[in-house]
Design a protein around this motif. Structure first.
Motif, short mmCIF file in Angstrom:
data_model
loop_
_atom_site.label_atom_id
_atom_site.label_comp_id
_atom_site.label_asym_id
_atom_site.label_seq_id
_atom_site.Cartn_x
_atom_site.Cartn_y
_atom_site.Cartn_z
N HIS A 1 45.67 33.53 -118.55
CA HIS A 1 46.18 34.50 -119.52
C HIS A 1 45.39 35.79 -119.39
CE1 HIS A 1 47.36 30.58 -121.21
NE2 HIS A 1 48.38 31.22 -121.75
N THR A 2 46.11 36.90 -119.24
CA THR A 2 45.46 38.20 -119.03
C THR A 2 45.96 39.20 -120.07
OG1 THR A 2 47.15 38.79 -117.40
CG2 THR A 2 45.10 37.81 -116.57
N PRO A 3 45.54 39.06 -121.31
CA PRO A 3 46.01 39.98 -122.35
C PRO A 3 45.43 41.37 -122.17
CG PRO A 3 44.28 38.59 -123.21
CD PRO A 3 44.59 38.07 -121.83
N ASP A 4 46.08 42.33 -122.81
CA ASP A 4 45.60 43.71 -122.87
C ASP A 4 45.32 44.02 -124.34
OD1 ASP A 4 44.98 46.35 -122.45
OD2 ASP A 4 47.04 47.00 -122.16
N VAL A 5 44.05 44.21 -124.69
CA VAL A 5 43.64 44.32 -126.09
C VAL A 5 42.83 45.59 -126.30
CG1 VAL A 5 42.39 43.20 -127.98
CG2 VAL A 5 43.57 41.80 -126.28
N THR A 6 43.03 46.25 -127.43
CA THR A 6 42.21 47.38 -127.85
C THR A 6 41.44 47.01 -129.11
OG1 THR A 6 43.72 49.04 -126.92
CG2 THR A 6 42.22 49.77 -128.66
N VAL A 7 40.13 47.24 -129.09
CA VAL A 7 39.26 47.02 -130.25
C VAL A 7 38.67 48.37 -130.62
CG1 VAL A 7 37.26 45.80 -131.16
CG2 VAL A 7 38.73 44.68 -129.46
N SER A 8 38.84 48.81 -131.87
CA SER A 8 38.40 50.16 -132.22
C SER A 8 37.83 50.22 -133.64
CB SER A 8 39.55 51.16 -132.08
OG SER A 8 40.58 50.87 -133.00
N ARG A 9 36.92 51.18 -133.85
CA ARG A 9 36.35 51.52 -135.15
C ARG A 9 35.84 50.30 -135.90
NH1 ARG A 9 39.57 56.77 -137.43
NH2 ARG A 9 40.14 57.64 -135.43
N SER A 10 35.08 49.48 -135.22
CA SER A 10 34.62 48.23 -135.80
C SER A 10 33.12 48.05 -135.58
CB SER A 10 35.37 47.04 -135.18
OG SER A 10 36.75 47.10 -135.50
N MET A 11 32.53 47.14 -136.35
CA MET A 11 31.12 46.79 -136.23
C MET A 11 31.02 45.34 -135.81
SD MET A 11 29.79 48.49 -139.80
CE MET A 11 28.25 47.59 -139.72
N LEU A 12 30.43 45.09 -134.65
CA LEU A 12 30.22 43.73 -134.15
C LEU A 12 28.72 43.58 -133.93
CD1 LEU A 12 33.10 43.59 -131.50
CD2 LEU A 12 33.22 43.06 -133.93
N HIS A 13 28.08 42.71 -134.71
CA HIS A 13 26.61 42.67 -134.66
C HIS A 13 26.08 41.31 -135.07
CE1 HIS A 13 26.09 43.08 -139.12
NE2 HIS A 13 27.27 43.66 -139.02
N ASN A 14 24.80 41.08 -134.72
CA ASN A 14 24.08 39.86 -135.06
C ASN A 14 24.80 38.61 -134.56
OD1 ASN A 14 21.62 40.71 -136.69
ND2 ASN A 14 23.29 41.88 -137.62
N CYS A 15 25.17 38.64 -133.29
CA CYS A 15 25.69 37.47 -132.58
C CYS A 15 24.73 37.26 -131.41
CB CYS A 15 27.11 37.71 -132.09
SG CYS A 15 28.30 38.10 -133.40
N ALA A 16 23.64 36.54 -131.63
CA ALA A 16 22.55 36.59 -130.66
C ALA A 16 21.95 35.24 -130.31
CB ALA A 16 21.45 37.52 -131.17
#
Length: 303
Positions: free
Chosen positions: A83-98
């Motif tokens: 599966h080869t989706p085309d996705v846009t992720v914008s104006r978001s906060m992704l943090h503390n996944c460590a």
């Protein structure tokens, strides 16, 4: 798929297996996992008890205006071998996944992702690519915060991900345009990583045959030299990697139009993270992200 606005986190995010030995590491994060496993299945078994993931999607779509934090595997995960989706992720906060061994803001198995005007911090990799020939992503105007376990931007090769021995294919493209990178050193975690230099972009092979390759343009790096910021392994640097208009060396006197738009406003993007409490560090990081995104919005309105 269209997602706009929610805030995701595991039910036990802040208290979930937090390290008790917080005084011996720089960032009291999630419980480290033994390094004893040598095969992919052994490592997966060890990590299964602390596995959490925000979204796993295999279709085209958009994700915007979210905050996702505290996930041990990945906040967002896209694609599969078939599966080869085309996705846009914008104006978001992704943090503390460590969590060691996992820990991604975005995990791209396959397909393409466009990341625009996002804030990432305190991850093992803010974005990682599996390395399939159809795997590629573009970051535009993103801000990568001052806390990192490993390189914020990462592209694996197929050899290390169960492909044919010696196959150093590392995706079809990895573009970083007008991004800002604030982590010069990685934080330490017992049994896994010592405190040391932290490149901003790590690529572990070469582009797929006939693929566009890698492009890093008009970015700002807190690193003093290009060799400290850009890391290409297993092949000679810069195989398939174009670079132009980038600035290195610190947070002062950077040029307008370079790096993430937050810098156009004069707002300092770097949070104060000298507190001893892990919870306080995470809170400071999130608050800084909110300020940065607010500054991005203001800059865009001014345009």
């Amino acid at each position: 798929m269209r997602i706009d606005g929610p805030s995701w986190r595991p039910e036990m995010a802040d208290g979930y297996r937090l390290l008790e030995q917080a005084d011996v590491i720089d960032w009291p994060g999630y419980e480290p996992i033994s390094r004893d496993g040598t095969t992919l299945s052994e490592r997966d078994d060890m990590r299964s008890e602390v596995f959490s993931r925000g979204l796993n999607a295999r279709v085209d779509g958009t994700v915007r205006n979210i905050e996702a934090r505290g996930f041990t595997h990945a906040a967002l995960s896209f694609g599969s071998r078939n599966h080869t989706p085309d996705v846009t992720v914008s104006r978001s906060m992704l943090h503390n996944c460590a969590v060691p061994g996992y820990g991604y803001g975005i995990n791209l198995y396959n397909g393409t992702v466009t990341s625009e005007l996002n804030y990432y911090d305190a991850t093992r990799h803010a974005i990682t690519g599996f390395g399939h020939p159809d795997c590629g992503y573009t970051c535009r105007g993103d801000l990568f915060g001052p806390n990192a376990m490993l390189t914020p931007i990462d592209m694996h090769n197929l050899d290390e991900n169960g492909g044919e021995d010696g196959d150093l294919t590392a995706g079809k493209f990895l573009n970083t345009y007008e991004c800002t990178f604030l982590a010069r050193e990685r934080f330490a975690t017992p049994g896994w990583y010592s405190r040391s230099g932290c490149p901003a972009i790590g690529i572990r092979g070469h582009p797929a045959p006939g693929a566009p390759g890698y492009d890093t343009r008009d970015c700002q790096f807190v690193h003093f030299e290009e060799g400290d910021a850009l890391d290409q392994r297993n092949v000679s640097f810069p195989t398939g990697w174009r670079r132009s208009g980038n600035e290195f060396g610190g947070l002062e006197n950077w040029s307008e139009g370079k790096g993430a738009p937050v810098n156009w406003t004069g707002t300092s993007p770097a949070p104060s993270v000298d507190r001893t409490s892990g919870v306080e560090k995470r809170r400071a990081s999130a608050q800084a992200g909110a300020r940065c995104l607010g500054a991005v919005e203001a800059a865009m309105r001014a345009d």
